[in-house]
Design an enzyme around this catalytic site. Structure first.
Site, PDB file in Angstrom:
ATOM      1  N   GLY A 254       0.836  -1.203   0.000  1.00 32.60           N
ATOM      2  CA  GLY A 254       0.000   0.000   0.000  1.00 32.60           C
ATOM      3  C   GLY A 254       0.866   1.247   0.000  1.00 32.60           C
ATOM      4  O   GLY A 254       2.020   1.215  -0.436  1.00 32.60           O
TER       5      GLY A 254
ATOM      6  N   GLU B  80       5.767  -3.233   0.579  1.00 34.10           N
ATOM      7  CA  GLU B  80       5.633  -3.080  -0.873  1.00 34.10           C
ATOM      8  C   GLU B  80       4.879  -1.780  -1.120  1.00 34.10           C
ATOM      9  O   GLU B  80       3.652  -1.750  -1.052  1.00 34.10           O
ATOM     10  CB  GLU B  80       4.877  -4.283  -1.462  1.00 34.10           C
TER      11      GLU B  80
ATOM     12  N   CYS C 135       0.910  -0.110  -9.192  1.00 30.97           N
ATOM     13  CA  CYS C 135       2.078   0.471  -8.518  1.00 30.97           C
ATOM     14  C   CYS C 135       3.254   0.683  -9.453  1.00 30.97           C
ATOM     15  O   CYS C 135       4.075   1.552  -9.223  1.00 30.97           O
ATOM     16  CB  CYS C 135       2.491  -0.418  -7.350  1.00 30.97           C
TER      17      CYS C 135
ATOM     18  N   GLY D 179       2.436   2.569   5.474  1.00 27.75           N
ATOM     19  CA  GLY D 179       3.659   1.780   5.663  1.00 27.75           C
ATOM     20  C   GLY D 179       4.377   2.183   6.946  1.00 27.75           C
ATOM     21  O   GLY D 179       4.885   1.347   7.694  1.00 27.75           O
TER      22      GLY D 179
END
Ligand code: NAD
Length: 486
Positions: free
Chosen positions: A198, A220, A255, A203
């Site tokens: 996310g 990630e 992403c 994070g």
């Protein structure tokens, strides 16, 4: 939130769930090759039996075209699962390691042991792939797993909860649906690794929670993935590949989708014309009607994208697209030329169908532009110039680099996938997933023979000389020390 199970999960159940899975892990059940492969085969069965259900869930969450759902989620997962099943036995074999003179006689090996109970928190944009692929890695490495899919894709989250409950060994693999409160409750528990996909803001929340228990994290994250386009390219191929990575991946909500383009002033008009021509060929004259483009996931993200597009600083910069339909949450593929570097669209991750282009005199100027920002998850270069390819790979720090294409490194299961700096930490996919969810345990085997007195007190000059000679590796020195010759 989607399913009935979701409503059944109360944040206060988090300790119970973590405790149950820890107990299952402690029983040793997840460690056997047989358990791991049976669960991986079950995942393959889910993918075979419920392909259409997944496609429908993705249509409901994102209006995702069936082709993209199949290729980018289902086929990717099948490949990942099959590749893992094919190699797992080999990965589990302890790796022999060399020993040195100082431990002679001995042997050594590196044993991959499961970490324990893994928490996987995944994102909405590829809800099946980003949930199940880390689960594959965690199971392959012999762990118990709790998966928390994203509430932003409710149909996919509900389907994941239903299917994993129905098919998997729920004493060791559990899905917990929920949003912030539920995730926060899960994060308070002690896990042996947390894998989070996310944005960087969350994070940081994940890392802070993990720090309380000294839990390692695999983060990630995202970022602004640049595409540098040189003028010596095969324009038709380059254009198609840029479009495939941008609008052909969830309409830019991926992403590793190209976030912005850097090209030369001279070449920019040609590139823009080519993009316009191929976009019309792919998505028609009215792309808002196209069935081959995903919609924006929800009204919050729609509003976020509109803020980037409608900022005063970029007014008049749209050279293609710009159409939107707020009711249907649709935005047409949109290109902006020569946007200011300090505009929102150039400072925030776009994560949608807007593609700004910035121009430079020489492509080499792109190095400073890219390296002056946070390290991206991916960086792409289109060129025929061999020197430039080498320079780019050596100069640009990014999670991954692709030359003359976009996004396809994700499909190469032998490559690690992950970010660097702001785009994440740690990597997974294939063997790297197995490693991400294993501890590499150092093991040395000795026998009772040759118990050298030199290591024990009383410490003497002679013993010290012998040890120094051993460390130095000189045979003559060792002989001298042994016989007391100076
Ligand atoms: P999201 O909104 O689905 O959030 C991700 C997860 O975080 C969800 O499960 C959500 O419930 C949880 N969450 C949200 N707020 C939280 C909070 N305050 N506390 C605890 N948990 C919370 O996804 P997103 O963040 O919008 O995803 C988009 C971002 O993710 C982009 O930056 C994108 O680049 C990045 N991304 C990275 C990868 C990758 O593989 N590196 C893949 C997909 C997306």
């Amino acid at each position: 939130m989607g399913s009935e199970e979701a409503n059944a999960f109360d944040a206060k159940d988090a300790p119970k769930i973590a405790g149950e899975l820890r107990e299952s892990f402690a029983s040793g059940k997840t460690r056997s090759y047989e358990w791991r492969t049976s669960q991986l085969k079950t995942i393959l069965k889910i993918l075979d039996n419920h392909e259409q259900d997944m496609i429908l869930a993705l249509r409901s969450d994102l209006s995702k075209p069936e082709m993209e759902s199949y290729i980018q989620e289902i086929a990717m997962l099948k490949n990942s699962c099959k590749a893992t099943l094919k190699s797992l036995k080999g990965w589990m074999v302890p790796e022999k390691a060399k020993t040195s003179m100082t431990t002679f006689p001995s042997s050594a090996e590196i044993v991959s042991e499961p970490l324990g109970v893994i928490l996987i928190i995944s994102a909405w944009n590829y809800p099946f792939y980003l949930s199940i692929d880390p689960v594959i890695g965690a199971i392959a490495a012999g762990n118990a797993v709790v998966l928390k899919p994203s509430e932003v894709s409710p149909a996919s989250s509900a389907l994941l909860a239903k299917l994993l409950k129905e098919y998997m060994d729920t004493s060791c693999v559990r899905v917990v649906e929920g949003a912030v409160a539920e995730t926060a409750a899960l994060l308070q528990q002690k896990w042996d690794k947390i894998c989070y996909t996310g944005n960087g803001r969350v994070g940081r929340i994940v890392m802070e929670a993990a720090a309380k228990h000294l839990t390692p994290v695999l983060l990630e994250l995202g970022g602004k993935s640049p595409v540098v386009v040189d003028s010596d390219v095969n324009l038709k191929v380059a254009t198609r590949r840029i479009i495939a990575g941008k609008w052909g991946c969830n309409n830019g909500q991926a992403c590793i989708s190209p976030d912005y383009i850097i090209t030369t002033k001279d070449f920019a008009p040609k590139l823009v014309d080519s993009l316009k021509e191929v976009l019309e060929k792919f998505y028609g004259k009215n792309p808002l009607e196209s069935k081959d483009l995903s919609r924006i996931v929800n009204s919050n993200h729609f509003a976020r994208l509109m803020k980037l597009l409608d900022e005063e600083k970029v007014s008049g910069k749209v050279v293609h697209g710009g159409e939107r339909n707020e009711t249907d949450l649709k935005i047409a593929p949109t290109i902006l030329l020569d946007v200011p570097r300090d505009s929102l669209i150039m400072t925030e991750e776009i994560f949608g169908p807007l593609l700004p282009i910035i121009t430079v005199e020489k492509v080499e100027e792109s190095y400073d532009i890219i390296n002056s920002g946070p390290k991206p998850l991916a960086a792409y270069l289109f060129t025929s110039n061999e020197k430039l390819k080498k320079q780019f790979v050596m100069t640009i720090s990014a999670g991954g680099v692709v030359v003359n294409d976009t996004t396809i490194h994700l499909a190469v299961v032998t490559l690690p996938f992950g970010g660097v700096g702001e785009s994440g930490m740690g990597a997974y996919h294939g063997k790297f997933s197995f490693e991400a969810f294993s501890h590499k345990k150092a093991v040395v085997y000795r026998s009772f023979v040759a118990d050298a007195a030199v290591r024990y007190p009383p410490y003497t000059k002679g013993k010290l000389s012998l040890l120094k000679a051993l460390v130095g590796g000189s045979i003559l020195g060792i002989i001298r020390a042994l016989f007391g010759w100076s």
